[in-house]
Design an enzyme around this catalytic site. Sequence first.
Site, mmCIF file in Angstrom:
data_model
loop_
_atom_site.group_PDB
_atom_site.id
_atom_site.type_symbol
_atom_site.label_atom_id
_atom_site.label_comp_id
_atom_site.label_asym_id
_atom_site.label_seq_id
_atom_site.Cartn_x
_atom_site.Cartn_y
_atom_site.Cartn_z
ATOM 1 N N LEU B 65 0.845 -1.197 0.000
ATOM 2 C CA LEU B 65 0.000 0.000 0.000
ATOM 3 C C LEU B 65 0.879 1.246 0.000
ATOM 4 C CD1 LEU B 65 -2.770 -0.832 2.625
ATOM 5 C CD2 LEU B 65 -2.784 -1.224 0.177
ATOM 6 N N ASN B 96 6.412 -2.258 3.889
ATOM 7 C CA ASN B 96 7.238 -1.272 3.178
ATOM 8 C C ASN B 96 6.480 0.027 2.913
ATOM 9 O OD1 ASN B 96 7.746 -4.189 2.072
ATOM 10 N ND2 ASN B 96 9.717 -3.162 2.177
ATOM 11 N N HIS B 181 11.593 -12.253 0.259
ATOM 12 C CA HIS B 181 11.669 -11.905 -1.169
ATOM 13 C C HIS B 181 12.941 -12.586 -1.661
ATOM 14 C CE1 HIS B 181 11.898 -9.441 -4.802
ATOM 15 N NE2 HIS B 181 13.076 -8.985 -4.435
ATOM 16 N N HIS B 234 6.369 -14.760 -4.066
ATOM 17 C CA HIS B 234 6.357 -14.582 -5.526
ATOM 18 C C HIS B 234 7.506 -15.259 -6.290
ATOM 19 C CE1 HIS B 234 7.817 -10.149 -4.617
ATOM 20 N NE2 HIS B 234 8.772 -10.997 -4.372
ATOM 21 N N ASP B 307 0.084 -9.743 -5.070
ATOM 22 C CA ASP B 307 1.328 -8.975 -5.125
ATOM 23 C C ASP B 307 1.042 -7.548 -5.594
ATOM 24 O OD1 ASP B 307 3.961 -8.619 -4.660
ATOM 25 O OD2 ASP B 307 4.700 -9.839 -6.327
#
Lengths: 329, 426
Positions: B65, B96, B181, B234, B307
């Site tokens: 966001l 983040n 990540h 991801h 994502d």
Amino acid sequence: MNAASNSTAQTAEAFLPPGLVWPQRHLLGIEGLTAAEINAVLDLADIYVEQNRRPDKRSTELRGRTIMNLFFEDSTRTRTSFELAGKRLGADVLNMSVSTSSVKKGETLLDTAMTLNAMNPDFLVVRHAESGAPKLLADKVNCSVINAGDGTHEHPTQALLDALSIRRRKGRLEGLTVAICGDILHSRVARSNIHLLGVMGAQVRVVGPPTLIPSAIDRMGVDVFTDMDRGLKDVDIVMMLRLQNERMAGKFVPSLREYFRFHGLTAERLAVAKPDALIMHPGPMNRGVEIDSEVADDIGRSLILDQVEFGVAVRMACLRLLATTRGNA
Amino acid sequence: MTLAAFTNARLLDPATGRDEIGTLIVGGGKIAAIGSHAKVPPSARLVDCTGLCLAPGLVDMRVALGEPGEEQRETILSASRSAAAGGITAFAMLPNTTPVIDDIAGLEFIARRAREAKLVKIFAYGAITRGAAGQQLAEMGLLAEAGAVGFTDGLSAVSDALVMRRALSYAKGFGRVIVQHPEEPSLAAGGQMNEGEIATRLGLSGIPRAAEIIMLERDLRLVELTGARYHAAHLSTAEGVELIREAKNRGLPVTCDVAPPYFALTEVDVGDYRTFAKLSPPLRTDNDRRAIIAGIADGTVDAIASDHAPQDQDAKRVPFASAVPGVVGLETLLPIALELYHKGAVGLLDLLARMTIGPAEILGLPLGRLAVGAAADLVIFDLDRPWVVDAGAFRSKSKNSPFDKRPVAGAVAMTVVDGRIVHQQS
């Protein structure tokens, strides 16, 4: 429009193969051009080479047109060449040097382009440090965009002037073996030349240290060599690339002297090429880094000054053909 | 107590394997009854769902966001509306933001704003490290107490092996998952897209697939060392999927998710410098795409997350290398995922499991199932209805979708959270 410009306009169109209309509104790269289109540029450029050698070098073919040189990256040579090309065709040429250091690049790029576009130029000649920047502009403006070098992507007029230099000396491109040597990874000149020479039927080799050869480059139809002596064997053309100083000192290659030792072009190394092999360099040269002065200055073999001279003619041909396309020649 | 009866629906519950035509009764925000024999009380408001599917509301475990800090990209309210329109009834947001959610004040802010928006359920990850800078551990215990559903540095990898080892050990003590990540930053540095022929042609720096593989291999060793729960976010490569498959076979407590772009697109979609196809990790090859689909089908991939990464025009209408990676995805999660069902690649219940019970279990949330007593978080959708994605019509503040103008099949008709209708197809 007077009679003289009318007749030259017809001359330009006469160099398009029968039935073919110059299809591009922009010149963003060599990739996608056909051999016929490339030949059309080179044939027309041959005429401009003669024009440029006359005392009166100026024609009126692009009289009234406005060319804006938009250089986000310094380049005296290419900018001057485009400037002369435009002026010799009678166009108005404006030079804009835009510093990218202080402002956010993206904003500057599109904002600047849109501002200039509002002044109704006919051509934007764009040089930018980022790959794809001219494409971004081309999608937004309503004039012709010519890529004068974008990042590590393409430098189409350089490849065309290289082709003209070779063709005028060798009489052909087809069947020649060309070794492109040095920093292939960061070179837009290499990419444009690979596309062009491939389409024109030349055999292309890339030669350089493994760290400066981009991934999967063989998929672009070239043979890859990391040993210069093998890479230069029996080639017709040795095309040297400039090595940027900031890429030395341990990042891609250990040192300047090591680079010159294994990848510098010297007279001994050149001996494995064909006896009549020619040497090219897009400039500016780093003497003693990628090329030995003795080789660079050998007027029998070096095409380096031809490249500069023919650069103007090739850029005239590009401007002229793009103007034809736009339908208001 | 107001009762609502969703009648004649195709009830789909991946958690139990239920797939039957029937009725679901909601009362007091919870599921009161379910099944083909469920009695409809006379007082109940009827919602006829003939021809529609009714499934647990989607749980999206990876959403970025702009609030706090970059509200022009996305706010909690705009994301909530976007999620509701996409059939998502709960999502977990990455830390983040500006500032990074690495303390309880940040979590409390999110919780308050989510209450004010009062649309979908919003959960938050806490950062693994302070400022998501990869150096010092954040206050994971306090964050866990305050409701952090897991820990992640979100868009950046925890690259220091010792920090990662300690984060895994420490989070284990609080029963929370570490979400990585998986990309070795030094190998990916400066990279703009998948390394290979297309990057070379476009003159863009490549990110080798090894960047993902190396980080996963390292992390899996650390999981063996610590026994902690680890989730790889991801995945983009075939090898990445295979590594997780092998790790699961070895009994390691690992899970992974993928996002729709990675099974619907490839590096070819970068085309002529399309910044909307710039993602992190980058879109890879068709071989990777197919391996990811196989992973979804066989359960190696536990979750499909949107994502969602909203970016405004300034971040995308720039040369490719300057463009910020990421795409919006809340409103396309379901239809793009359903492509896999329509193509016959993944069964419907399996597919829905990856967007409901799968992510809910990873995050330890009692969501994503159609069970009596469970929260009435539901999505009602037309499995086959064709429509064309129109990014301009997204509820999200950002329109950076690589799926704009894509014809899809499967449309959300209604989204229900705690028995309240939060979205209804007009």
